[in-house]
Design an enzyme around this catalytic site. Structure first.
Site, PDB file in Angstrom:
ATOM      1  N   SER A   7       0.674  -1.248   0.211  1.00 43.08           N
ATOM      2  CA  SER A   7      -0.130  -0.130  -0.070  1.00 43.08           C
ATOM      3  C   SER A   7       0.636   1.211  -0.012  1.00 43.08           C
ATOM      4  O   SER A   7       0.325   2.121  -0.687  1.00 43.08           O
ATOM      5  CB  SER A   7      -1.250  -0.080   1.122  1.00 43.08           C
ATOM      6  OG  SER A   7      -0.500   0.116   2.118  1.00 43.08           O
ATOM      7  N   GLU A   8       2.405   0.844   0.392  1.00 46.45           N
ATOM      8  CA  GLU A   8       2.963   2.453   0.757  1.00 46.45           C
ATOM      9  C   GLU A   8       4.599   2.162   0.540  1.00 46.45           C
ATOM     10  O   GLU A   8       4.978   0.690   1.108  1.00 46.45           O
ATOM     11  CB  GLU A   8       2.733   3.514   1.892  1.00 46.45           C
ATOM     12  CG  GLU A   8       1.911   4.575   1.439  1.00 46.45           C
ATOM     13  CD  GLU A   8       0.482   3.957   2.365  1.00 46.45           C
ATOM     14  OE1 GLU A   8      -0.743   5.037   1.864  1.00 46.45           O
ATOM     15  OE2 GLU A   8       0.619   3.106   3.013  1.00 46.45           O
ATOM     16  N   THR A   9       5.432   2.589   0.182  1.00 44.31           N
ATOM     17  CA  THR A   9       6.584   2.345   0.123  1.00 44.31           C
ATOM     18  C   THR A   9       7.376   3.535   0.445  1.00 44.31           C
ATOM     19  O   THR A   9       6.357   4.410  -0.268  1.00 44.31           O
ATOM     20  CB  THR A   9       7.103   2.043  -0.892  1.00 44.31           C
ATOM     21  OG1 THR A   9       6.533   0.225  -1.369  1.00 44.31           O
ATOM     22  CG2 THR A   9       8.990   1.905  -0.833  1.00 44.31           C
TER      23      THR A   9
END
Length: 304
Positions: free
Chosen positions: A45-47
């Site tokens: 969902s995020e990096t």
């Protein structure tokens, strides 16, 4: 060039729970396009990408990408990145200061018996209350009926403390479980005032999950169709700030423990605190435990 990364599960104290995060530690020199491509490749969902701070009084510049776009601020990326950096440091940092698109984000480090176990962020911006939506609009987006949406405390509305989300309350845990994103309704309704996602919650908590004050879910657009987020710190802290605004408490702290991800097999626990003085909001916080999962390196084609 070999670049190091670490993955962590955030807002959980056990592996394979919470929200997954990839932290790229050697991001200096990467272009925005390269960061976006790497985030798409990880497909979490995020990096996050850790860069040297622009101000030497801060600890790092942190850029946050979903698989499809960059975010000015997000919750579990801050908590997870601070956890990773604190675990790797020989210094017993009590707090880190991150430079982000939304502003400076302070993150307190949680330790138990001298070991780094998690972190808690302070929201970088005051609560913004933006567009209001109808129960029917939100119900259509979630494949529910308007009667499933509760409006006695607040109507569905766009709120944010750095990144905007639609926040809505449902009457029952059953409605929370039954919700499914409807692409056509999402397309008619969002984006609205910068919000692309819907965070929805209920106060109807089964006895087996009594430690939680609320249960929540969050739907967002992914690279192909829709995705569900197992733990959304930025939406959670915005929702907590909204609820604190509506609470009659004039001075002191409103604390909420919020469960998310239970319906997708990645249970997450997010702990929020909102401080009020004279009826006005001061600061809002969200934190949780983290577990390191994997560590490795990668090299981009064309880099030496």
């Amino acid at each position: 060039m070999q670049r190091r990364y670490i993955t962590v599960d955030v807002f959980t104290d056990r592996a394979f729970g919470g929200n997954q995060l990839a932290v790229v530690l050697d991001a200096d020199g990467l272009t925005t396009q390269q960061m976006q491509a790497i985030a798409t490749e990880f497909n979490y969902s995020e990096t996050t990408f850790v860069l040297p701070p622009r101000n030497p009084g801060h600890d790092a510049e942190v850029r946050i990408f979903t698989p499809v776009r960059e975010l000015p601020f997000a919750g579990h990326p801050n908590v997870g990145t601070a956890f990773v950096l604190a675990r790797r440091s020989n210094e017993p940092w009590p707090r880190l200061l991150f430079e982000e698109k939304a502003g400076i984000v302070p993150v307190e480090i949680w330790r138990e018996q001298g070991k780094v176990v998690g972190a808690e962020l302070t929201a970088p911006q005051p609560l913004a209350r933006l567009a209001k939506l109808s129960a029917a609009e939100i119900a259509a987006c979630l494949s529910l009926s308007a009667d499933d949406v509760r409006t006695d405390r607040h109507v569905p509305e766009v709120v944010g403390v750095g990144t905007p989300f639609v926040v809505a309350e449902l009457h029952s845990r059953d409605a929370l479980r039954r919700a499914t994103p409807d692409a056509a309704a999402f397309g008619r309704t969002l984006p609205r005032d910068g919000a692309f996602s819907i965070y929805f919650y209920t106060r109807d908590i089964p006895a087996a999950q009594a430690p939680c004050d609320l249960q929540a879910r969050m739907f967002m657009r992914g690279t192909s169709g829709f995705a569900e987020d197992p733990a959304t710190g930025s939406a959670t802290v915005a929702a907590a700030a909204l609820l604190a605004t509506l609470d009659p408490l004039r001075d002191g702290e409103l604390k909420l423990t919020i469960g998310q991800g239970f319906d997708m097999g990645r249970p997450s626990i997010l702990r929020t605190t909102v401080e009020k003085e004279g009826g006005a909001l001061l600061d809002a916080y969200v934190g949780g435990h983290c577990v390191q999962m994997m560590e490795g390196t990668f090299e981009l084609a064309g880099e030496g």
